[in-house]
Design an enzyme around this catalytic site. Structure first.
Site, mmCIF file in Angstrom:
data_model
loop_
_atom_site.group_PDB
_atom_site.id
_atom_site.type_symbol
_atom_site.label_atom_id
_atom_site.label_comp_id
_atom_site.label_asym_id
_atom_site.label_seq_id
_atom_site.Cartn_x
_atom_site.Cartn_y
_atom_site.Cartn_z
ATOM 1 N N ASP A 60 44.606 44.867 37.176
ATOM 2 C CA ASP A 60 43.905 45.366 35.992
ATOM 3 C C ASP A 60 44.876 45.997 34.982
ATOM 4 O O ASP A 60 45.927 46.509 35.373
ATOM 5 C CB ASP A 60 42.860 46.401 36.450
ATOM 6 C CG ASP A 60 41.801 46.642 35.397
ATOM 7 O OD1 ASP A 60 41.726 45.864 34.425
ATOM 8 O OD2 ASP A 60 41.039 47.614 35.542
ATOM 9 N N GLY A 75 44.921 44.045 29.205
ATOM 10 C CA GLY A 75 44.432 44.263 27.840
ATOM 11 C C GLY A 75 45.009 45.541 27.265
ATOM 12 O O GLY A 75 45.484 45.565 26.119
ATOM 13 N N ARG A 76 44.954 46.627 28.065
ATOM 14 C CA ARG A 76 45.453 47.920 27.579
ATOM 15 C C ARG A 76 46.971 47.891 27.388
ATOM 16 O O ARG A 76 47.500 48.470 26.452
ATOM 17 C CB ARG A 76 45.036 49.038 28.552
ATOM 18 C CG ARG A 76 43.583 49.469 28.351
ATOM 19 C CD ARG A 76 43.075 50.270 29.509
ATOM 20 N NE ARG A 76 42.855 49.421 30.674
ATOM 21 C CZ ARG A 76 42.717 49.876 31.908
ATOM 22 N NH1 ARG A 76 42.825 51.164 32.138
ATOM 23 N NH2 ARG A 76 42.480 49.047 32.901
ATOM 24 N N ASN A 100 33.978 37.629 34.432
ATOM 25 C CA ASN A 100 34.936 37.434 33.331
ATOM 26 C C ASN A 100 34.499 36.318 32.367
ATOM 27 O O ASN A 100 35.029 36.219 31.260
ATOM 28 C CB ASN A 100 36.344 37.141 33.854
ATOM 29 C CG ASN A 100 37.055 38.344 34.443
ATOM 30 O OD1 ASN A 100 37.915 38.238 35.311
ATOM 31 N ND2 ASN A 100 36.694 39.547 33.981
ATOM 32 N N TRP A 101 33.512 35.509 32.786
ATOM 33 C CA TRP A 101 32.999 34.478 31.865
ATOM 34 C C TRP A 101 32.401 35.106 30.610
ATOM 35 O O TRP A 101 32.253 34.447 29.583
ATOM 36 C CB TRP A 101 31.915 33.627 32.549
ATOM 37 C CG TRP A 101 32.418 32.698 33.606
ATOM 38 C CD1 TRP A 101 32.168 32.777 34.947
ATOM 39 C CD2 TRP A 101 33.209 31.507 33.437
ATOM 40 N NE1 TRP A 101 32.761 31.740 35.622
ATOM 41 C CE2 TRP A 101 33.408 30.943 34.709
ATOM 42 C CE3 TRP A 101 33.787 30.871 32.324
ATOM 43 C CZ2 TRP A 101 34.150 29.779 34.917
ATOM 44 C CZ3 TRP A 101 34.522 29.704 32.519
ATOM 45 C CH2 TRP A 101 34.696 29.176 33.810
ATOM 46 N N GLU A 105 42.555 49.895 53.464
ATOM 47 C CA GLU A 105 43.092 51.110 52.855
ATOM 48 C C GLU A 105 43.130 50.846 51.356
ATOM 49 O O GLU A 105 43.566 49.776 50.917
ATOM 50 C CB GLU A 105 44.507 51.398 53.375
ATOM 51 C CG GLU A 105 44.568 51.755 54.834
ATOM 52 C CD GLU A 105 43.855 53.070 55.151
ATOM 53 O OE1 GLU A 105 43.836 53.967 54.292
ATOM 54 O OE2 GLU A 105 43.310 53.175 56.264
#
Ligand code: FPP
Length: 238
Positions: free
Chosen positions: A8, A11-12, A56-57, A192
């Site tokens: 993740d 984008g940022r 995500n589509w 974990e």
């Protein structure tokens, strides 16, 4: 050891630099190269990467297109290198919504690396754990009996997984959010969890080594009591 990664923050990473989101995904694809290499070098058995979720589509068409272009490019360029390193590629998730050229590329990569016995590289594309679990339940219901081993076989078939679901030992999520986002919900039962603030394109070999180091410090109990307390309990003093 099975490591799963939710990659993740592309984008940022891009917007911090005033770049379009697609530039973040391109940088993310480069990070994939590095981490696959680091994982294979560390002797990891299975690496599962969340490349494209079923949700995500909903992203803008251009971004979805860019993600699939990157995925195809990755498979087209890296398959040969994976053969050299004996890395087996397996794309898990739905296939009924993928464009034929993407599907052909996936099948080619899987066929070319099917004999590889080193690390399993699983790339999740159009993947939703809830969808897979529900579809497996549907198949169980049709068979009229519920059996754990059979359920796992169904799950593997629904996911196009080359192996029956293997428990995830360590789940890494970059980008600062602390959630599972519908990734490998069955397989993560005893995983974990490791959350790190850095954005995926910045996650490198050192960051990966730190995650492994942290994992090494965790005591995995699978519902049991601490190992240090087990002998006391067994001796009847617990
Ligand atoms: C999440 O970041 C990342 C994705 C949705 C896609 C991950 C894809 C890659 C790393 C590149 C292609 C994959 C391969 C295997 C070559 P985000 O866009 O949600 O980031 P944000 O939360 O900062 O917006």
């Amino acid at each position: 050891m099975h490591i799963a990664i939710i990659m993740d923050g592309n984008g940022r990473w891009a917007s911090q630099r005033g770049l379009p989101r697609t530039a973040g995904h391109r940088a993310g694809a480069k990070a994939v190269d590095k981490i696959v290499e680091a994982a294979a070098r560390s002797g990891i058995d299975t690496l599962s990467l969340y490349a494209f979720s079923a949700d995500n589509w909903h992203r803008p068409r251009a971004e979805v297109g860019a993600l699939f272009t990157l995925l195809r490019r990755y498979l087209l360029t890296e398959t040969k290198r994976c053969v050299e390193k004996s890395i087996r590629i397996n794309v898990v998730g739905r296939r009924d919504r993928l464009a034929p050229p993407v599907l052909r590329t996936i099948e080619h990569s899987e066929r070319s690396t099917a004999h590889c016995t080193g690390m399993n590289l699983r790339i999740a594309v159009d993947y939703s754990a809830q969808h897979s679990l529900l579809e497996s339940c549907r198949l169980m219901a049709a068979e009229g009996r519920v059996d754990r081993a059979r359920f796992k076989e169904h799950l593997a078939a629904i996911d196009h997984s080359a192996t029956v679901p293997a428990n995830v030992d360590l789940l890494i999520r970059t980008g600062g959010e602390k959630r599972l986002s519908d990734f490998l919900l069955w397989e993560c039962a005893y995983a974990e969890l490791y959350f790190v603030d850095s954005f995926w394109p910045d996650f490198d070999g050192n960051a990966f080594a730190l995650a492994l180091e942290e994992y090494g410090k965790r005591e995995r109990r699978y519902g049991n009591i601490r190992v240090s307390e087990q002998h006391i309990a067994r001796a009847g003093h617990g």
